[in-house]
Design a protein around this motif. Structure first.
Motif, PDB file in Angstrom:
ATOM      1  N   LYS A  77       6.370   3.682 -10.439  1.00 29.63           N
ATOM      2  CA  LYS A  77       5.331   3.375 -11.417  1.00 29.63           C
ATOM      3  C   LYS A  77       5.861   3.484 -12.841  1.00 29.63           C
ATOM      4  O   LYS A  77       5.278   2.952 -13.770  1.00 29.63           O
ATOM      5  CB  LYS A  77       4.145   4.331 -11.252  1.00 29.63           C
ATOM      6  CG  LYS A  77       3.368   4.137  -9.971  1.00 29.63           C
ATOM      7  CD  LYS A  77       2.187   5.077  -9.918  1.00 29.63           C
ATOM      8  CE  LYS A  77       1.360   4.842  -8.671  1.00 29.63           C
ATOM      9  NZ  LYS A  77       0.192   5.749  -8.617  1.00 29.63           N
ATOM     10  N   SER A  98       0.828  -1.207   0.000  1.00 30.93           N
ATOM     11  CA  SER A  98       0.000   0.000   0.000  1.00 30.93           C
ATOM     12  C   SER A  98       0.862   1.257   0.000  1.00 30.93           C
ATOM     13  O   SER A  98       0.398   2.341  -0.364  1.00 30.93           O
ATOM     14  CB  SER A  98      -0.930   0.011   1.226  1.00 30.93           C
ATOM     15  OG  SER A  98      -0.179   0.150   2.433  1.00 30.93           O
ATOM     16  N   HIS A 148       6.416  -0.514 -10.701  1.00 30.87           N
ATOM     17  CA  HIS A 148       5.266  -0.876  -9.874  1.00 30.87           C
ATOM     18  C   HIS A 148       4.631  -2.189 -10.285  1.00 30.87           C
ATOM     19  O   HIS A 148       4.205  -2.973  -9.453  1.00 30.87           O
ATOM     20  CB  HIS A 148       4.247   0.262  -9.939  1.00 30.87           C
ATOM     21  CG  HIS A 148       3.065   0.058  -9.064  1.00 30.87           C
ATOM     22  ND1 HIS A 148       1.858  -0.398  -9.522  1.00 30.87           N
ATOM     23  CD2 HIS A 148       2.908   0.243  -7.727  1.00 30.87           C
ATOM     24  CE1 HIS A 148       1.007  -0.471  -8.522  1.00 30.87           C
ATOM     25  NE2 HIS A 148       1.619  -0.086  -7.429  1.00 30.87           N
ATOM     26  N   ARG A 149       4.529  -2.470 -11.578  1.00 31.48           N
ATOM     27  CA  ARG A 149       3.794  -3.660 -12.033  1.00 31.48           C
ATOM     28  C   ARG A 149       4.673  -4.889 -12.137  1.00 31.48           C
ATOM     29  O   ARG A 149       4.235  -5.924 -12.612  1.00 31.48           O
ATOM     30  CB  ARG A 149       3.167  -3.374 -13.403  1.00 31.48           C
ATOM     31  CG  ARG A 149       2.098  -2.282 -13.361  1.00 31.48           C
ATOM     32  CD  ARG A 149       1.452  -2.099 -14.732  1.00 31.48           C
ATOM     33  NE  ARG A 149       2.443  -1.719 -15.736  1.00 31.48           N
ATOM     34  CZ  ARG A 149       2.876  -0.480 -15.917  1.00 31.48           C
ATOM     35  NH1 ARG A 149       2.455   0.483 -15.148  1.00 31.48           N
ATOM     36  NH2 ARG A 149       3.762  -0.209 -16.860  1.00 31.48           N
ATOM     37  N   TRP A 187       3.424   1.833  -1.908  1.00 30.11           N
ATOM     38  CA  TRP A 187       3.806   2.221  -3.267  1.00 30.11           C
ATOM     39  C   TRP A 187       2.637   2.185  -4.249  1.00 30.11           C
ATOM     40  O   TRP A 187       2.814   2.376  -5.442  1.00 30.11           O
ATOM     41  CB  TRP A 187       4.960   1.363  -3.781  1.00 30.11           C
ATOM     42  CG  TRP A 187       4.686  -0.105  -3.936  1.00 30.11           C
ATOM     43  CD1 TRP A 187       3.845  -0.714  -4.833  1.00 30.11           C
ATOM     44  CD2 TRP A 187       5.305  -1.172  -3.197  1.00 30.11           C
ATOM     45  NE1 TRP A 187       3.887  -2.077  -4.700  1.00 30.11           N
ATOM     46  CE2 TRP A 187       4.779  -2.389  -3.706  1.00 30.11           C
ATOM     47  CE3 TRP A 187       6.252  -1.217  -2.178  1.00 30.11           C
ATOM     48  CZ2 TRP A 187       5.174  -3.634  -3.212  1.00 30.11           C
ATOM     49  CZ3 TRP A 187       6.632  -2.449  -1.690  1.00 30.11           C
ATOM     50  CH2 TRP A 187       6.102  -3.641  -2.192  1.00 30.11           C
ATOM     51  N   ARG A 188       1.458   1.967  -3.757  1.00 27.70           N
ATOM     52  CA  ARG A 188       0.305   1.826  -4.645  1.00 27.70           C
ATOM     53  C   ARG A 188       0.029   3.098  -5.439  1.00 27.70           C
ATOM     54  O   ARG A 188      -0.342   3.048  -6.615  1.00 27.70           O
ATOM     55  CB  ARG A 188      -0.926   1.438  -3.824  1.00 27.70           C
ATOM     56  CG  ARG A 188      -2.131   1.013  -4.658  1.00 27.70           C
ATOM     57  CD  ARG A 188      -3.163   0.345  -3.769  1.00 27.70           C
ATOM     58  NE  ARG A 188      -2.641  -0.899  -3.192  1.00 27.70           N
ATOM     59  CZ  ARG A 188      -2.962  -1.362  -1.980  1.00 27.70           C
ATOM     60  NH1 ARG A 188      -3.783  -0.652  -1.203  1.00 27.70           N
ATOM     61  NH2 ARG A 188      -2.454  -2.493  -1.550  1.00 27.70           N
ATOM     62  N   GLU A 189       0.201   4.249  -4.801  1.00 31.75           N
ATOM     63  CA  GLU A 189      -0.129   5.513  -5.458  1.00 31.75           C
ATOM     64  C   GLU A 189       1.076   6.428  -5.641  1.00 31.75           C
ATOM     65  O   GLU A 189       0.925   7.580  -6.039  1.00 31.75           O
ATOM     66  CB  GLU A 189      -1.200   6.262  -4.635  1.00 31.75           C
ATOM     67  CG  GLU A 189      -2.496   5.494  -4.442  1.00 31.75           C
ATOM     68  CD  GLU A 189      -3.219   5.253  -5.754  1.00 31.75           C
ATOM     69  OE1 GLU A 189      -3.026   6.052  -6.686  1.00 31.75           O
ATOM     70  OE2 GLU A 189      -3.971   4.254  -5.853  1.00 31.75           O
ATOM     71  N   GLN A 190       2.268   5.930  -5.355  1.00 32.62           N
ATOM     72  CA  GLN A 190       3.433   6.798  -5.419  1.00 32.62           C
ATOM     73  C   GLN A 190       4.706   5.984  -5.599  1.00 32.62           C
ATOM     74  O   GLN A 190       4.720   4.773  -5.374  1.00 32.62           O
ATOM     75  CB  GLN A 190       3.546   7.622  -4.131  1.00 32.62           C
ATOM     76  CG  GLN A 190       3.730   6.754  -2.892  1.00 32.62           C
ATOM     77  CD  GLN A 190       3.703   7.535  -1.587  1.00 32.62           C
ATOM     78  OE1 GLN A 190       3.740   8.762  -1.581  1.00 32.62           O
ATOM     79  NE2 GLN A 190       3.650   6.820  -0.464  1.00 32.62           N
ATOM     80  N   THR A 191       5.748   6.648  -6.017  1.00 33.71           N
ATOM     81  CA  THR A 191       7.069   6.046  -6.047  1.00 33.71           C
ATOM     82  C   THR A 191       7.651   6.119  -4.639  1.00 33.71           C
ATOM     83  O   THR A 191       7.492   7.114  -3.947  1.00 33.71           O
ATOM     84  CB  THR A 191       7.983   6.797  -7.025  1.00 33.71           C
ATOM     85  OG1 THR A 191       7.496   6.605  -8.356  1.00 33.71           O
ATOM     86  CG2 THR A 191       9.424   6.303  -6.944  1.00 33.71           C
TER      87      THR A 191
END
Length: 214
Positions: free
Chosen positions: A153, A27, A210-211, A29-33
């Motif tokens: 990301k 969580s 990220h992926r 790194w879900r929305e950020q580097t």
């Protein structure tokens, strides 16, 4: 270790040292580097110095949407570490050391920890730390190693830096921008760029998008 399964790693629970809340590390790194700094232990003098060095970029990192986060393997020493102001970023505890295990951060033993701790690069950093008024102690798990994990990301080719076979390591710090000094982390613009060289106390550095999955 040549790859990291971020899906598996991301499911591991870590504890926020401020709120006490347990969260999945993914969580973070879900929305950020994120730059995740895995400390050996909170009382480690070299870790404290490196935390202070990388924290010099916190303002710049934040301005570029990059979060600086510290991870420790145990509660021991966390209050003293936070009170000392060594690290400018949120701090979490990996109580089961599952993240450390998944990332392949080695554990020393009674035989190899002494030459690692007495290595030239470690002694040089310890000397710098002492000169700057940064000291440590021997509380906590003395055998755990650590390192860094960058999750971005944006597309970035994974890289891995590991220890030398003799237990020594490349101590050529400062290959990045001078703004990070010896920690070797260059201030990012659109990606989290690093030219970090691992030391016996720093462990390995991994950079993943990220992926990514193994």
């Amino acid at each position: 270790m040549s790859s990291v399964n971020l899906t598996s790693l991301g499911a591991n629970q870590v504890k926020n040292t401020t709120s006490g809340e347990m969260v999945e590390i993914g969580s973070l790194w879900r929305e950020q580097t994120v730059i995740l700094f895995f400390l050996r232990r909170f009382g480690c003098q070299v870790c404290r110095w490196m935390a202070a060095e990388v924290s010099k970029l916190e303002k710049n990192l934040k301005a570029n949407g990059v979060a600086l986060i510290g991870i420790g393997p145990e509660e021991t020493g966390v209050k003293e570490f936070k009170d000392g102001g060594f690290f400018k970023g949120d701090i979490y505890i990996d109580e089961k050391k599952q993240c450390y295990n998944d990332l392949g951060f080695k554990r020393y033993n009674a035989v190899n920890v002494i030459p690692a701790a007495m290595g030239k690069s470690v002694r040089e950093i310890a000397s710098k730390a002492s000169a700057e008024g940064i000291h440590g102690n021997f509380s906590g798990d003395l055998l755990q190693s650590g390192g860094m994990l960058i999750v971005t990301k944006e597309l970035f080719i994974p890289q891995q830096y590991t220890h030398g076979s003799s237990g020594g390591a490349d101590a050529s710090y400062g290959k990045g921008d001078a703004s990070l000094g010896s920690a070797g982390v260059r201030a990012p613009t659109t990606t989290a760029e690093l030219t970090h060289c691992a030391t016996p106390t720093a462990g390995s550095l991994y950079i993943y998008r990220h992926r990514a999955s193994a």
